[in-house]
Write a protein that holds these residues in place. Structure first.
Motif, short mmCIF file in Angstrom:
data_model
loop_
_atom_site.label_atom_id
_atom_site.label_comp_id
_atom_site.label_asym_id
_atom_site.label_seq_id
_atom_site.Cartn_x
_atom_site.Cartn_y
_atom_site.Cartn_z
N ASP A 147 0.84 -1.20 0.00
CA ASP A 147 0.00 0.00 0.00
C ASP A 147 0.87 1.25 0.00
N ASP A 148 1.94 1.25 0.79
CA ASP A 148 2.87 2.38 0.81
C ASP A 148 3.49 2.60 -0.57
N VAL A 149 3.94 1.51 -1.19
CA VAL A 149 4.55 1.60 -2.51
C VAL A 149 3.55 2.10 -3.54
N LEU A 150 2.32 1.60 -3.47
CA LEU A 150 1.29 2.01 -4.42
C LEU A 150 1.02 3.51 -4.34
N ARG A 151 0.95 4.05 -3.14
CA ARG A 151 0.68 5.49 -2.98
C ARG A 151 1.78 6.34 -3.61
N LEU A 152 3.02 5.89 -3.46
CA LEU A 152 4.13 6.63 -4.06
C LEU A 152 4.19 6.41 -5.56
N LEU A 153 3.92 5.19 -5.98
CA LEU A 153 3.88 4.87 -7.41
C LEU A 153 2.82 5.73 -8.12
N ALA A 154 1.68 5.90 -7.45
CA ALA A 154 0.59 6.68 -8.05
C ALA A 154 0.95 8.16 -8.18
N ARG A 155 1.93 8.60 -7.42
CA ARG A 155 2.40 9.98 -7.54
C ARG A 155 3.42 10.13 -8.65
N GLY A 156 3.72 9.01 -9.34
CA GLY A 156 4.65 9.06 -10.46
C GLY A 156 6.11 8.88 -10.09
#
Length: 234
Positions: A147-156
């Motif tokens: 979930d942490d990785v996804l949130r940062l990934l979604a920010r590009g």
């Protein structure tokens, strides 16, 4: 103000979108079993069977607070009519105690069925939302680190930057990204971010506008059990 209760099932329509409120009243007024009350000032909800309302009002009442000129009452069942609804937020409102949710695009007959179900004490989630929720609950959940990785990934952010932000190795980030793509059934990082925004897992407006067909405020939430969601989708 004293209200005269005209019928077996008393329904109060109080929605923050005036045009939608008028349409709901018009749709329900033709049903002989419903006694419609249209936003008539102070209302004691102990006299109301079903409140048809918007996200914020419904959540406020479900959490035990008042809603403008409504006094909270455990008797009243809340039916939310929303133009959009994201999976995460729907999970949240059902967990809080809201019994019903339909989309504003639903057929009139489905709205009538929802009000009738709530009046009988039964939950009702429209078919489209129930199918989405069943699929959502059936999927494998993300771990806290994913979930942490996804949130940062979604920010590009790239893998190297994500690794630095989280204090983990780049190879570990790559493993998490691979797992995220698999669990979200996405073929790319961009699609994963888009799907996550649609599901309410992240708040990325640009992705949400491309894919999401339903979403309430991200701060609003609560969840049913998986069994309840599958029953509603059946």
């Amino acid at each position: 103000m004293t209200l005269e209760i005209p019928s077996r099932v008393t329904v109060l329509v109080r929605h923050d979108e005036p045009l939608l409120a008028k349409g709901i009243v018009a749709a329900l007024r033709a049903h002989a079993d419903f006694g419609l009350i249209e936003d008539a000032g102070w209302v004691d909800l102990a006299a109301i069977d079903v409140l048809v309302t918007d996200w914020r009002t419904g959540l406020r009442l479900a959490s035990g607070g008042g809603a403008g000129s409504c006094a909270p009452s455990p008797r009243t069942r809340v039916l939310i009519v929303a133009s959009q609804a994201r999976e995460h937020a729907v999970d949240a409102v059902l967990r809080q105690g809201v019994l019903g949710l339909v989309l504003a695009s639903c057929p009139v007959q489905e709205l009538v069925e929802a009000v009738s179900a709530l009046a009988d004490g039964r939950p009702y989630v429209c078919a489209d939302v129930a199918r989405r929720m069943a699929a959502h609950c059936a999927g494998e959940p993300l771990t806290a680190r994913e979930d942490d990785v996804l949130r940062l990934l979604a920010r590009g952010l790239c893998n190297k930057t994500i690794a630095r932000e989280l204090g983990i190795a780049v190879g570990t980030v790559k493993s998490h990204v691979k797992a995220i793509l698999s669990k979200l059934d996405a073929s790319s990082r961009t699609e994963a971010a888009s799907i996550a925004a649609e599901k309410g897992l992240v708040d990325v407006p640009e992705f949400r506008s491309r894919r999401a067909s339903w979403m309430p405020p991200a701060s609003e939430g609560f969840l049913p059990t998986r069994g309840a969601v599958h029953a509603m989708a059946a």
